[in-house]
Design a protein around this motif. Structure first.
Motif, PDB file in Angstrom:
ATOM      1  N   ALA A 191       0.704   1.738  22.328  1.00  0.00           N
ATOM      2  CA  ALA A 191       0.177   0.563  23.016  1.00  0.00           C
ATOM      3  C   ALA A 191       0.823  -0.720  22.522  1.00  0.00           C
ATOM      4  O   ALA A 191       1.000  -0.931  21.323  1.00  0.00           O
ATOM      5  CB  ALA A 191      -1.332   0.494  22.820  1.00  0.00           C
ATOM      6  N   LEU A 192       1.200  -1.564  23.468  1.00  0.00           N
ATOM      7  CA  LEU A 192       1.605  -2.928  23.141  1.00  0.00           C
ATOM      8  C   LEU A 192       0.415  -3.859  23.344  1.00  0.00           C
ATOM      9  O   LEU A 192       0.214  -4.812  22.603  1.00  0.00           O
ATOM     10  CB  LEU A 192       2.770  -3.368  24.044  1.00  0.00           C
ATOM     11  CG  LEU A 192       4.062  -2.563  23.917  1.00  0.00           C
ATOM     12  CD1 LEU A 192       5.081  -3.045  24.939  1.00  0.00           C
ATOM     13  CD2 LEU A 192       4.629  -2.658  22.511  1.00  0.00           C
ATOM     14  N   TRP A 193      -0.339  -3.537  24.376  1.00  0.00           N
ATOM     15  CA  TRP A 193      -1.570  -4.294  24.646  1.00  0.00           C
ATOM     16  C   TRP A 193      -2.638  -3.300  25.072  1.00  0.00           C
ATOM     17  O   TRP A 193      -2.341  -2.350  25.817  1.00  0.00           O
ATOM     18  CB  TRP A 193      -1.336  -5.319  25.757  1.00  0.00           C
ATOM     19  CG  TRP A 193      -2.539  -6.206  25.946  1.00  0.00           C
ATOM     20  CD1 TRP A 193      -3.540  -6.046  26.855  1.00  0.00           C
ATOM     21  CD2 TRP A 193      -2.876  -7.341  25.166  1.00  0.00           C
ATOM     22  NE1 TRP A 193      -4.480  -7.017  26.702  1.00  0.00           N
ATOM     23  CE2 TRP A 193      -4.105  -7.836  25.668  1.00  0.00           C
ATOM     24  CE3 TRP A 193      -2.273  -8.002  24.081  1.00  0.00           C
ATOM     25  CZ2 TRP A 193      -4.739  -8.971  25.130  1.00  0.00           C
ATOM     26  CZ3 TRP A 193      -2.901  -9.129  23.559  1.00  0.00           C
ATOM     27  CH2 TRP A 193      -4.114  -9.607  24.086  1.00  0.00           C
ATOM     28  N   LYS A 194      -3.828  -3.527  24.589  1.00  0.00           N
ATOM     29  CA  LYS A 194      -4.885  -2.572  24.874  1.00  0.00           C
ATOM     30  C   LYS A 194      -6.076  -3.291  25.493  1.00  0.00           C
ATOM     31  O   LYS A 194      -6.550  -4.284  24.936  1.00  0.00           O
ATOM     32  CB  LYS A 194      -5.287  -1.901  23.545  1.00  0.00           C
ATOM     33  CG  LYS A 194      -6.288  -0.795  23.669  1.00  0.00           C
ATOM     34  CD  LYS A 194      -5.674   0.476  24.202  1.00  0.00           C
ATOM     35  CE  LYS A 194      -6.796   1.468  24.492  1.00  0.00           C
ATOM     36  NZ  LYS A 194      -6.477   2.369  25.583  1.00  0.00           N
ATOM     37  N   LYS A 195      -6.502  -2.801  26.624  1.00  0.00           N
ATOM     38  CA  LYS A 195      -7.679  -3.377  27.284  1.00  0.00           C
ATOM     39  C   LYS A 195      -8.910  -3.119  26.422  1.00  0.00           C
ATOM     40  O   LYS A 195      -9.101  -2.016  25.906  1.00  0.00           O
ATOM     41  CB  LYS A 195      -7.853  -2.721  28.644  1.00  0.00           C
ATOM     42  CG  LYS A 195      -9.004  -3.271  29.451  1.00  0.00           C
ATOM     43  CD  LYS A 195      -9.066  -2.530  30.782  1.00  0.00           C
ATOM     44  CE  LYS A 195     -10.295  -2.921  31.579  1.00  0.00           C
ATOM     45  NZ  LYS A 195     -10.355  -2.173  32.847  1.00  0.00           N
ATOM     46  N   ALA A 196      -9.731  -4.152  26.296  1.00  0.00           N
ATOM     47  CA  ALA A 196     -10.911  -4.025  25.435  1.00  0.00           C
ATOM     48  C   ALA A 196     -12.076  -3.436  26.197  1.00  0.00           C
ATOM     49  O   ALA A 196     -12.283  -3.736  27.375  1.00  0.00           O
ATOM     50  CB  ALA A 196     -11.290  -5.395  24.872  1.00  0.00           C
TER      51      ALA A 196
ATOM     52  N   MET B  85     -13.509  -8.243  19.205  1.00  0.00           N
ATOM     53  CA  MET B  85     -12.288  -9.046  19.080  1.00  0.00           C
ATOM     54  C   MET B  85     -11.409  -8.844  20.302  1.00  0.00           C
ATOM     55  O   MET B  85     -10.838  -7.775  20.483  1.00  0.00           O
ATOM     56  CB  MET B  85     -11.515  -8.608  17.833  1.00  0.00           C
ATOM     57  CG  MET B  85     -12.117  -9.069  16.524  1.00  0.00           C
ATOM     58  SD  MET B  85     -11.007  -8.631  15.166  1.00  0.00           S
ATOM     59  CE  MET B  85     -10.675 -10.225  14.470  1.00  0.00           C
ATOM     60  N   HIS B  86     -11.302  -9.860  21.139  1.00  0.00           N
ATOM     61  CA  HIS B  86     -10.424  -9.715  22.297  1.00  0.00           C
ATOM     62  C   HIS B  86      -9.929 -11.069  22.780  1.00  0.00           C
ATOM     63  O   HIS B  86     -10.515 -12.113  22.468  1.00  0.00           O
ATOM     64  CB  HIS B  86     -11.126  -8.962  23.425  1.00  0.00           C
ATOM     65  CG  HIS B  86     -12.480  -9.517  23.759  1.00  0.00           C
ATOM     66  ND1 HIS B  86     -12.673 -10.749  24.305  1.00  0.00           N
ATOM     67  CD2 HIS B  86     -13.728  -8.988  23.604  1.00  0.00           C
ATOM     68  CE1 HIS B  86     -13.946 -10.968  24.490  1.00  0.00           C
ATOM     69  NE2 HIS B  86     -14.624  -9.924  24.065  1.00  0.00           N
TER      70      HIS B  86
ATOM     71  N   ALA C  42      -6.463  -8.137  12.972  1.00  0.00           N
ATOM     72  CA  ALA C  42      -6.868  -7.840  14.341  1.00  0.00           C
ATOM     73  C   ALA C  42      -7.428  -6.431  14.456  1.00  0.00           C
ATOM     74  O   ALA C  42      -7.964  -6.066  15.482  1.00  0.00           O
ATOM     75  CB  ALA C  42      -5.689  -7.995  15.286  1.00  0.00           C
ATOM     76  N   GLY C  43      -7.324  -5.672  13.417  1.00  0.00           N
ATOM     77  CA  GLY C  43      -7.892  -4.329  13.442  1.00  0.00           C
ATOM     78  C   GLY C  43      -7.012  -3.327  14.143  1.00  0.00           C
ATOM     79  O   GLY C  43      -6.101  -3.665  14.877  1.00  0.00           O
TER      80      GLY C  43
END
Length: 487
Positions: free
Chosen positions: A198-203, A209-210, A73-74
């Motif tokens: 970050a647990l989740w990062k806005k793209a 990749m999102h 996922a990078g």
RNA sequence: GACAAGGUGGCUGAAUGGCGAAGGCAACGGAUUGCAAACCCGUUUUGUAUGAGUUCGAAUCUCAUCCUUGUCUCCA
């Protein structure tokens, strides 16, 4: 004799008796590679180290579930949590789809691992295949109040966690020292605290990749995938978590924080860290370019190398150092290992031709016991190898008629050596495929040479020997007859 | 700067208080060989970064000094 397995646990900083949660079963998770470029030799060392550990656990009779992830996922580039996904960046450079990059380097990774004779893990999960699990954990941690949403991204609240938790327990760090050590971020940061992750990062719009989530279209944070995949396949608490020393902080520290927040329990009983492989005294690293690729090693196609080396020689070289020690790579050291490797394998082959005697002149049981003693002491492969060379000397003495071995001892010693060399150290013959035609040709050549020697035609005899040697085929004259080895 | 791990013979690399500091490689001598290679035997003289301390005894424990590496930002 100490027969219990002792493992050095980074968590305690001490060697501990290994006790699995479920008797005779071991759950082991190892942080795998990020597949955005070729794996270098330093990466390989870690996986080879844990392969040896996996193998020894199996040999010791444990049923092991070995999970090693593929990070596809990078990760982000800079410390402001802003920047381009590494895999997306590379994809743009090569004008490929991100998953094409992932596929390419995953295939390459597996091929290299195969050459190094590592056993495939029981499960090899991918980060992109576990987005849902990662979202669920993020939700869970948010519900516990240990994370917060900021502009579509979700961050772990280290300060809040630290009220009851102990962020830094693995790496021996203290949060206030960490904060004072961080560089000042500009006021635009979404984080409340520089230590938050970050647990989740806005793209960003350009981010390829999102995935959709309750908070934004985005992608999971760096540390979350290992928590998601390890707990999914091994449970909320499992026995062993491994990885490179460089992952200790912050990656593994964050995993502990995430796991504890989500389940209320410390996720891992034994943390194991494999040390770095250095090149020119410096850590191998993708980002600094101080690397050596396995292919370069196998082909000899690199300025640092005097010649090509077989993967098994490289593996043996690594096994001659303890997994928790820094190992410095050099062509010179590898040449020395190659000689030692050949010596070991030759003795192993000679073992099959040995004729037993009425009694043994040396104590085979204590030799075999020393193998186990070495490995039970935190997988001490260099000592194991040293002890095996005692056996090699014994074998060579028997061969020369200077020592004897009884039939039962011969059986025991042979099966123990085979087990440790092949099953535990994961070595195998480094010979090129000896096909039957080569064998036929060699028999003809050896016959001609024998004829020449019988006629005392030393010129012809030596010509054959020397030219074959140049071609990488060594002729060995012994009392029993003439043999050859291909290198 | 903070934290962590280290500095062992010609090279590599073990050993955490106890007889002559493992093993591999290299070098030298011997044995073997038609000559070599391989194997066998032996040798490599004050070899534990430096200085002090604790101890009957220190590579190992303590302190100081010098040096190296890692982490603190993606990394195996």
């Amino acid at each position: 004799m100490e027969n219990q397995l002792h493992i050095y646990n980074t968590l305690s900083g001490e060697k501990e008796v290994f006790k699995p949660i479920v008797e005779k079963h071991v759950g082991m998770y190892v942080c795998g590679p990020t597949v955005y470029s070729d794996v270098h030799l330093g990466n390989c060392r870690t996986f080879i180290s844990f392969d040896m550990i996996y193998r020894y656990l199996l040999h010791s009779g444990y049923k092991v579930r070995y999970v090693r992830n593929i990070t596809d996922a990078g990760h982000l580039e800079n410390d402001a949590d802003e920047g381009e996904d590494k895999i997306a960046q590379k994809a743009r450079l090569e004008k490929l789809e991100p998953m094409e990059i992932v596929q390419k380097y995953t295939v390459g990774f597996r091929e290299v691992m195969r050459l190094f004779n590592t056993l495939p893990p029981s499960i090899e999960p991918t980060a992109t295949g576990h987005i849902i699990e990662q979202i669920e954990i993020t939700k869970n941690i948010l519900e516990k109040g240990l994370a917060y949403v900021s502009n579509g991204s979700v961050y772990f609240d280290v300060e809040k966690f630290n009220v009851n938790g102990d962020y830094g327990m693995l790496s021996g760090r203290k949060t206030d020292e960490l904060i004072s050590g961080t560089r000042d971020l500009d006021g635009q940061s979404e984080k409340r605290n520089p230590l938050d992750f970050a647990l989740w990062k806005k793209a960003s719009p350009s981010h390829i990749m999102h995935w959709p989530s309750p908070w934004s279209i985005g992608f999971p944070g760096w540390h979350l995938e290992c928590t998601a995949m390890s707990t999914k396949y091994l449970g909320d608490q499992f026995d062993i978590h491994g990885g490179g020393m460089d992952l200790k902080f912050p990656h593994h520290e964050c995993e502990i924080a995430q796991g504890k927040s989500a389940t209320g329990k410390a996720p891992v009983n034994y943390w194991l860290h494999a040390n770095m492989l250095t090149l020119n005294g410096k850590k191998m690293s993708k980002s600094t370019g101080n690397t050596l690729l396995p292919e370069e090693l196998f082909s000899g196609n690199n300025n640092l190398l005097s010649k090509a080396f077989h993967p098994m020689v490289v593996r043996f070289f690594m096994m001659q150092a303890h997994y928790r020690s820094i190992l410095d790579f050099s062509s010179e050291a590898l040449v020395a290992s190659e000689k030692g490797f050949i010596k070991l394998m030759t003795a192993l082959a000679d073992l099959n031709a040995i004729k037993p005697a009425a009694s043994s002149s040396e104590n085979a049981d204590s030799m075999i016991g020393s193998f186990y003693e070495a490995m039970n002491d935190d997988f001490n492969t260099p000592v194991l190898i040293a002890n095996m060379f005692e056996a090699v000397t014994y074998i060579n003495k028997i061969k020369d008629g200077n020592a004897t071995i009884s039939a039962p001892d011969l059986d025991k010693l042979r099966s123990a050596l085979h087990a440790f060399v092949f099953d535990v150290l994961g070595l195998r013959e480094a010979k090129e495929g000896n096909d039957s035609k080569l064998e036929a040709v060699m028999q003809v050549i050896l016959e001609i040479r024998k004829k020449a020697r019988d006629e005392k035609d030393w010129a012809t005899s030596d010509l054959l020997r020397d030219r074959l040697s140049e071609a990488g085929i060594q002729i060995k004259d012994s009392k029993e007859g003439v043999t050859y080895t291909v290198q």
